[in-house]
Design a protein around this motif. Structure first.
Motif, PDB file in Angstrom:
ATOM      1  N   ARG A  44      -0.615   1.639  -7.944  1.00 15.91           N
ATOM      2  CA  ARG A  44      -0.690   0.419  -8.765  1.00 15.91           C
ATOM      3  C   ARG A  44      -0.126   0.673 -10.164  1.00 15.91           C
ATOM      4  NH1 ARG A  44      -2.533  -3.648  -6.957  1.00 15.91           N
ATOM      5  NH2 ARG A  44      -3.565  -3.704  -4.955  1.00 15.91           N
ATOM      6  N   VAL A  45       1.185   0.792 -10.255  1.00 14.54           N
ATOM      7  CA  VAL A  45       1.831   0.969 -11.561  1.00 14.54           C
ATOM      8  C   VAL A  45       2.177  -0.406 -12.126  1.00 14.54           C
ATOM      9  CG1 VAL A  45       2.842   3.184 -10.893  1.00 14.54           C
ATOM     10  CG2 VAL A  45       4.146   1.083 -10.544  1.00 14.54           C
ATOM     11  N   ASP A  46       2.621  -0.424 -13.376  1.00 16.56           N
ATOM     12  CA  ASP A  46       3.179  -1.644 -13.958  1.00 16.56           C
ATOM     13  C   ASP A  46       4.658  -1.685 -13.541  1.00 16.56           C
ATOM     14  OD1 ASP A  46       4.571  -3.424 -15.635  1.00 16.56           O
ATOM     15  OD2 ASP A  46       3.079  -3.202 -17.222  1.00 16.56           O
ATOM     16  N   LYS A  68       7.174  -3.422 -14.307  1.00 15.52           N
ATOM     17  CA  LYS A  68       8.116  -3.555 -15.421  1.00 15.52           C
ATOM     18  C   LYS A  68       8.382  -2.184 -16.059  1.00 15.52           C
ATOM     19  CE  LYS A  68       8.586  -7.214 -18.829  1.00 15.52           C
ATOM     20  NZ  LYS A  68       7.944  -8.416 -19.382  1.00 15.52           N
ATOM     21  N   ILE A  69       7.305  -1.463 -16.322  1.00 19.51           N
ATOM     22  CA  ILE A  69       7.435  -0.151 -16.973  1.00 19.51           C
ATOM     23  C   ILE A  69       8.136   0.836 -16.046  1.00 19.51           C
ATOM     24  CG2 ILE A  69       6.126   1.831 -17.869  1.00 19.51           C
ATOM     25  CD1 ILE A  69       4.109  -0.115 -19.055  1.00 19.51           C
ATOM     26  N   ALA A  70       7.763   0.817 -14.770  1.00 18.93           N
ATOM     27  CA  ALA A  70       8.391   1.747 -13.825  1.00 18.93           C
ATOM     28  C   ALA A  70       9.895   1.497 -13.745  1.00 18.93           C
ATOM     29  CB  ALA A  70       7.739   1.605 -12.444  1.00 18.93           C
ATOM     30  N   GLY A 114       0.796  -1.227   0.000  1.00 20.53           N
ATOM     31  CA  GLY A 114       0.000   0.000   0.000  1.00 20.53           C
ATOM     32  C   GLY A 114       0.825   1.271   0.000  1.00 20.53           C
ATOM     33  N   CYS A 129       1.911   6.579  -3.164  1.00 19.38           N
ATOM     34  CA  CYS A 129       0.487   6.885  -3.190  1.00 19.38           C
ATOM     35  C   CYS A 129       0.306   8.359  -2.887  1.00 19.38           C
ATOM     36  CB  CYS A 129      -0.245   6.045  -2.152  1.00 19.38           C
ATOM     37  SG  CYS A 129      -0.550   4.384  -2.736  1.00 19.38           S
ATOM     38  N   ARG A 130      -0.584   9.000  -3.630  1.00 19.20           N
ATOM     39  CA  ARG A 130      -0.751  10.441  -3.471  1.00 19.20           C
ATOM     40  C   ARG A 130      -2.164  10.765  -2.977  1.00 19.20           C
ATOM     41  NH1 ARG A 130       2.744  10.395  -7.907  1.00 19.20           N
ATOM     42  NH2 ARG A 130       1.132   9.980  -9.442  1.00 19.20           N
ATOM     43  N   VAL A 183      11.300   7.729  -6.858  1.00 17.06           N
ATOM     44  CA  VAL A 183      10.513   7.022  -5.838  1.00 17.06           C
ATOM     45  C   VAL A 183       9.236   7.824  -5.565  1.00 17.06           C
ATOM     46  CG1 VAL A 183      10.476   6.118  -3.472  1.00 17.06           C
ATOM     47  CG2 VAL A 183      12.554   5.928  -4.843  1.00 17.06           C
ATOM     48  N   GLY A 184       9.377   9.148  -5.544  1.00 16.88           N
ATOM     49  CA  GLY A 184       8.200  10.007  -5.322  1.00 16.88           C
ATOM     50  C   GLY A 184       7.079   9.740  -6.314  1.00 16.88           C
ATOM     51  N   GLY A 185       7.429   9.486  -7.555  1.00 17.30           N
ATOM     52  CA  GLY A 185       6.424   9.213  -8.595  1.00 17.30           C
ATOM     53  C   GLY A 185       5.662   7.923  -8.362  1.00 17.30           C
ATOM     54  N   LEU A 186       6.203   7.060  -7.518  1.00 14.97           N
ATOM     55  CA  LEU A 186       5.546   5.783  -7.230  1.00 14.97           C
ATOM     56  C   LEU A 186       4.633   5.856  -6.018  1.00 14.97           C
ATOM     57  CD1 LEU A 186       8.604   3.357  -7.635  1.00 14.97           C
ATOM     58  CD2 LEU A 186       6.708   3.638  -9.236  1.00 14.97           C
TER      59      LEU A 186
END
Lengths: 208, 208
Positions: free
Chosen positions: B158-160, B162-164, B154, B204-205, B199-202
């Motif tokens: 919920r990114v992919d 592989k892509i991240a 949590g 939860c916001r 890491v910030g882009g991943l």
């Protein structure tokens, strides 16, 4: 013509045929560069992919480096169009940046076979290299200005715009290294995920 | 030795001297590859940077490809150490990932002169290429597993994964293309900014 000279202005039909042939050569060349590297690819390899002899390519390009150069120019032309579109279709810096990331990913994945363009600048002659690098620098400045605008408007965090843009361009250019059109990751999905992730990382965050 | 043979086991002093010389050769080679590209660099160029003759290099490496291969192995060895350290020193996936990004940036910027390693795999022989690619794949899996763990716990969106991870590695590997040790951006600052951003882009916001 009675004196046997070739007419100076070809018919629209011939022009269109030449334009299409030229695009096919660029496309085949990029595929070859990508699969085997620019240095190991020969004009014969490119001709073979098109089922023609090497001499047929000389009607379009004098040498391999010119093919690479034209590939770069086409790709930078697309990027210039993208920038104009982003200005027209989006308002806030975050939207513009997301638009540019999605479109740049599209250029990388669809138009140019996961373009090896991102990697082959050193192979160009000094003058051509300077021209391509100047065009890239302009694009980088557009991206940096968007990041700066987002920071000033309070939408983005106080990052170093230069570093953030290098990260964005690195992520996008690297696609050329791993993306396979026949692979599991679809180009559209990739563009959206990249835009969400790379713009998301810039947005001001509330601690949870 | 009375019969004139060279002793099989060199003294610690000689071993240390050889180790240092070997590192100097790898370092000079990477600088040359970076400035002029792997393909255009010759063993003479590398020798010249060290103020020795080409033959002196043959005591250490049989050819240019072996030098490139050893550079890759050293760099992958560093990455294996990083992974162990991240496991020991950090708890949450976000911390581990930030640690690995910072350390990977350090390897790219400091140890190996803004390493061209990220780009020269196609120049290796098929067996060596396979070995290096397998080691990279293992590293990619570690990063993906961290992203996945962060999503499951949590902490991450919920990114992919592989892509991240491709985006992260692209951003880092691209450093080799633009970073100049004498430039305005300091290596430490770059590592921290990349870790914060990527890491910030991943994370939860909360919407603002």
């Amino acid at each position: 013509m009675a004196d046997g000279r070739v007419p100076n202005t070809p018919s629209p039909h011939i022009r269109e045929k030449r334009r299409r042939r030229r695009a096919e050569i660029l496309h085949a060349a990029l595929q070859a560069f990508r699969e085997n590297g620019y240095h190991t690819t020969t004009l014969d390899d490119i001709a073979e992919r098109l089922g023609v002899r090497k001499t047929a390519l000389y009607h379009y390009f004098p040498d391999k480096e010119s093919i690479l150069y034209e590939c770069h120019r086409e790709s930078l032309g697309e990027i210039a169009r993208m920038i104009e579109e982003a200005e027209t279709c989006c308002e806030r810096p975050a939207e513009k940046l997301a638009y540019l990331i999605r479109e740049h990913v599209r250029v990388m994945t669809e138009t140019l076979e996961g373009s090896p363009l991102a990697f082959e600048v050193p192979a160009l002659s000094p003058e051509r290299r300077a021209e391509i690098i100047a065009a890239r620098d302009r694009y980088e400045r557009v991206l940096r200005d968007l990041v700066l605008e987002g920071i000033r408007g309070g939408e983005f965090q106080r990052v170093d715009p230069k570093i953030a843009v290098f990260a964005i361009l690195g992520a996008i250019n690297w696609i050329a290294r791993w993306y396979r059109p026949e692979g599991a990751i679809h180009a559209d999905e990739l563009g959206s995920e990249f835009a969400d992730y790379l713009v998301g990382g810039l947005m001001c965050r509330q601690p949870r």
